[in-house]
Design an enzyme around this catalytic site. Sequence first.
Site, short mmCIF file in Angstrom:
data_model
loop_
_atom_site.label_atom_id
_atom_site.label_comp_id
_atom_site.label_asym_id
_atom_site.label_seq_id
_atom_site.Cartn_x
_atom_site.Cartn_y
_atom_site.Cartn_z
N HIS A 73 4.30 -0.52 -12.27
CA HIS A 73 3.68 0.57 -11.51
C HIS A 73 3.67 0.17 -10.04
O HIS A 73 3.99 -0.96 -9.69
CB HIS A 73 2.27 0.88 -12.02
CG HIS A 73 1.29 -0.24 -11.95
ND1 HIS A 73 1.50 -1.47 -12.54
CD2 HIS A 73 0.05 -0.34 -11.36
CE1 HIS A 73 0.46 -2.26 -12.33
NE2 HIS A 73 -0.42 -1.60 -11.61
N HIS A 75 1.25 -0.19 -7.73
CA HIS A 75 0.16 -0.85 -7.03
C HIS A 75 0.70 -2.03 -6.24
O HIS A 75 1.60 -2.75 -6.69
CB HIS A 75 -0.92 -1.30 -8.01
CG HIS A 75 -1.72 -0.16 -8.56
ND1 HIS A 75 -2.66 -0.30 -9.56
CD2 HIS A 75 -1.73 1.17 -8.24
CE1 HIS A 75 -3.22 0.86 -9.82
NE2 HIS A 75 -2.67 1.77 -9.03
N ASP A 77 -0.17 -5.06 -5.48
CA ASP A 77 -0.10 -6.44 -5.98
C ASP A 77 1.06 -6.65 -6.94
O ASP A 77 1.44 -7.79 -7.23
CB ASP A 77 -1.42 -6.85 -6.63
CG ASP A 77 -1.83 -5.95 -7.78
OD1 ASP A 77 -1.75 -4.73 -7.62
OD2 ASP A 77 -2.25 -6.47 -8.83
N HIS A 78 1.67 -5.56 -7.41
CA HIS A 78 2.85 -5.65 -8.28
C HIS A 78 4.13 -5.27 -7.54
O HIS A 78 5.20 -5.80 -7.85
CB HIS A 78 2.70 -4.70 -9.48
CG HIS A 78 1.62 -5.11 -10.41
ND1 HIS A 78 1.86 -5.71 -11.63
CD2 HIS A 78 0.27 -5.02 -10.31
CE1 HIS A 78 0.72 -5.97 -12.23
NE2 HIS A 78 -0.26 -5.56 -11.45
#
Length: 268
Positions: A73, A75, A77-78
């Site tokens: 996804h 977000h 931090d990813h």
Amino acid sequence: MIDPGRPSRVVRLSPVVRVVTAPNPSAMTLEGTNTYIVGARAPVVIDPGPDLGGHLECVLEAAGSPSLVLLTHWHQDHAQGAQRLAAMAAAPLGAFTGTAQDAEAIADGDRIRADEVTLVAMHTPGHAADHLCFLLDDERAVFTGDHVLGHGTTVIAHPEGDMASYLDSLERIRAAAPVRLYPGHGPVVEDAAAVLDYYMRHRHEREAEVLAAIEAGDGSITAMVRRIYAAYDPALYGAAALSVRAHLEKLHREGAVEERDGTWRTTR
């Protein structure tokens, strides 16, 4: 929190899976974001994590010549380093259908081949509407992103998070009967069935606590959070409030609760 003093390192988890954990530990990311390398000669990289040069360089050095970069996804931090890593590797970037102009569309059920392994995309909304998990056929394992963590439970935060969709997605993962989970944060989950059962039980128990708080006279989300999360660090109350709101929205759609003049009450 970014910890530039902690270098990324490669850890082998199985014959076809390696992980590089980014140096971005926090209360929400646990030990940091797990970037997975799946396959050998032309592997798939899942969730490059933050845009940190040392981390991305470590991933690329370990991966060699990635054939594809995938996102569970968008977000940060990813996904923050995803486009940069894809450019460094001269590899395409894939994400859920329609979520980014610079990514190839990955749809539910797509089968992705990398060397000797096959990944199957599973659309698992709940934590985020665009969330994907990836089933690794060869190991009966699932890369779970933020759907299931290595320890603790994931946050379903209103308005992006949807509790009903999340529970449906958990059921879908359980139906796939994985034996191992590779989470986006935290250690590998070896007892997948037990952890998935716990996640379902935890959400149903939390929903019961929300209803009990309302029936005890807590009409505001703030009051509910103080009662339900009394044993937790108050620093987590903001995230807890968003999770409680996600439970309330589910219960409202089911006709179990209603809001009048800013006060929540049950309908029974």
